[in-house]
Design an enzyme around this catalytic site. Structure first.
Site, PDB file in Angstrom:
ATOM      1  N   CYS A 403     -61.103  -5.926  -2.196  1.00  0.00           N
ATOM      2  CA  CYS A 403     -61.527  -5.019  -1.129  1.00  0.00           C
ATOM      3  C   CYS A 403     -61.995  -5.810   0.084  1.00  0.00           C
ATOM      4  O   CYS A 403     -62.294  -5.231   1.133  1.00  0.00           O
ATOM      5  CB  CYS A 403     -62.642  -4.097  -1.618  1.00  0.00           C
ATOM      6  SG  CYS A 403     -64.143  -4.972  -2.136  1.00  0.00           S
ATOM      7  N   GLU A 449     -57.916  -1.654   0.333  1.00  0.00           N
ATOM      8  CA  GLU A 449     -57.749  -2.502  -0.845  1.00  0.00           C
ATOM      9  C   GLU A 449     -56.427  -3.263  -0.696  1.00  0.00           C
ATOM     10  O   GLU A 449     -55.433  -2.709  -0.236  1.00  0.00           O
ATOM     11  CB  GLU A 449     -57.706  -1.653  -2.117  1.00  0.00           C
ATOM     12  CG  GLU A 449     -58.982  -0.896  -2.418  1.00  0.00           C
ATOM     13  CD  GLU A 449     -60.016  -1.722  -3.156  1.00  0.00           C
ATOM     14  OE1 GLU A 449     -59.669  -2.832  -3.619  1.00  0.00           O
ATOM     15  OE2 GLU A 449     -61.162  -1.255  -3.280  1.00  0.00           O
TER      16      GLU A 449
END
Length: 456
Positions: A403, A449
């Site tokens: 992330c 992500e």
């Protein structure tokens, strides 16, 4: 990559992502993208996880200067909140994608799924304390993307705070008691609320009074309108306490909430990590599954596995699933989920990956091929985890979910891909980045992500 000096690895990695994109080797290329590479924006907030920290903007406080592309401000705290939490919210989604795409050196397109009103959806928000403010719970009517149930619980928590004789805790070391409200909901509308409380020097009798007060408020008082499935209370003497450090105390209701994901029924404890955007998480986990290429002869190693969703969703396609997770409650959830769904080839270990992984790999590496999936926190993986992966010959495929690719995760990538380095005990053959897939779980922000596929 083996011919590069370690000091050049970072630069090469960044330029390589751009090269793969331009040459059409990445799975987001525009000619004929496979279905799993479509990027999903949570059009339905099925499993939301909202942190609500109370704050008050002082009247007359000047707003900070904003970039010109955001347009004029009306001076309200709601707009300042939106600009802090979802800074791209004023732009069309196509415009929002530009900084995200440029940030990952990608010149191709994202696939967009929209909500019923035609707009992408943001799920959950986290508001830090305002610099010179006092505490008042956030009311999110202006932020239409916030789930209605989360907004309702936040507003009733504000009512409770206003009537409480105890002060809120704004700055951790400057006194106060009421700290944070966490709201988790699922697709069935079940709602778990977790209240974090700084006990200061209160006696157990005084703490009991406060727990009974908040319990009464949400059972028989005005907060009963929230119809909470469960209410937890945690005495937190640190900025962040785990269940092991300070147990979550169930004041009333069910101890867990459950979610349906990838044909699995998932149990979720208050301390267990679960993706904010559950519908988007399904696309993320499908992407991971496609990239792993597991088969019936493969052991799937799921490092930082949380509640075990990735491994359990692929269990039927693998020989065995091995999960490692630090949070004990999450491991208990994973074991429950495996048993409930009839999955018998999974094994989950509680503890730090750097302590568990070396011994676990030593017992498995001579048997068959291992595919590793890592989904670490922003701090990235411990260097001993990287060493264990590099030095295990049975691991030929690695899927890395990040992330926040810059920072510690970049160090992880360099260590995975650099030439063998005896000084750092990186003796195994280096990995090579093959594909990178961005999945947008955080609409209206520059974050997403990134799923990286490495092979050797």
């Amino acid at each position: 990559m083996a011919g590069l000096k370690p000091m050049h690895s970072l630069r090469y990695f960044i330029s390589m992502v751009g090269l793969f994109s331009k040459s059409g080797l990445l799975p987001w290329y525009a000619r004929n993208p496979p279905g799993w590479s479509q990027l999903f924006l949570g059009t339905v907030c099925k499993g939301d996880f909202t942190h609500v920290i109370a704050t008050k903007c002082q009247k007359g406080q000047k707003s900070q200067k904003k970039p010109s592309h955001l347009g004029p401000l009306d001076g309200s705290w709601q707009e300042r909140l939106a600009d802090v939490v979802t800074p791209l919210w004023r732009l069309s989604y196509e415009e929002q994608l530009k900084p995200v795409i440029n940030g990952y050196r990608n010149k191709s397109t994202f696939s967009v799924n929209r909500g019923p009103d035609g707009n992408p959806k943001t799920v959950g928000y986290y508001l830090g304390t305002w610099r010179d403010g006092n505490i008042v719970c956030v009311q999110s009517n202006h932020l239409k993307n916030i789930p209605e149930k989360h907004s309702q619980v936040a507003q009733y928590y504000e009512v409770f705070l206003r009537q409480s004789p105890l002060e809120p805790c704004l700055v951790f070391h400057e006194g106060g008691y009421w700290r944070e409200l966490i709201v988790r909901t699922n697709s069935q509308g079940h709602t778990m609320a977790i209240i974090t409380f700084h006990p200061q020097k209160l006696s157990q009798e005084e703490l009991h009074v406060q727990k009974e007060a908040v319990k009464e408020f949400f059972i028989r008082g005005p907060g009963a309108a929230c119809d909470l499935t469960s209410l937890y209370f945690q005495e937190s003497t640190m900025t962040r306490c785990s269940h092991q450090q300070s147990p979550y105390q169930l004041l009333f209701g069910e101890p867990y909430i459950f979610e349906e994901l990838l044909s699995l029924k998932i149990r979720i404890s208050p301390d267990a990590f679960f993706q904010i955007n559950t519908a988007g998480a399904e696309m993320l986990y499908r992407t991971v599954g496609e990239l792993t290429g597991v088969n019936s002869d493969t052991i799937l190693l799921d490092i930082c596995c949380g509640t075990g969703v990735i491994g359990l969703s692929l269990a039927q396609h693998t020989s065995q699933v091995l999960g490692i997770e630090l949070v004990e409650q999450a491991v208990e959830d994973a074991r429950w989920t495996a048993a409930f769904n009839g999955i018998t080839n999974s094994e989950f270990h509680t503890g730090r990956a750097e302590k568990i992984l070396p011994g676990l790999l030593k017992s498995k590496e001579d048997r068959q091929s291992i595919v590793a999936v890592v989904n670490p926190a922003r701090a990235g993986l411990h260097y001993k985890v990287i060493q264990a992966i590099r030095n295990c010959r049975a691991i030929r495929t690695l899927v890395f979910v990040s992330c926040k690719l810059h920072g510690e995760s970049t160090r992880n990538v360099i260590e995975l891909c650099c030439p063998p380095d005896p000084a750092k005990k990186l003796l195994g053959e280096p990995f090579v980045l093959q594909q990178a897939v961005p999945v947008d779980l955080f609409p209206h922000t520059p974050h997403c992500e990134l799923v990286l596929l490495f092979t050797r």
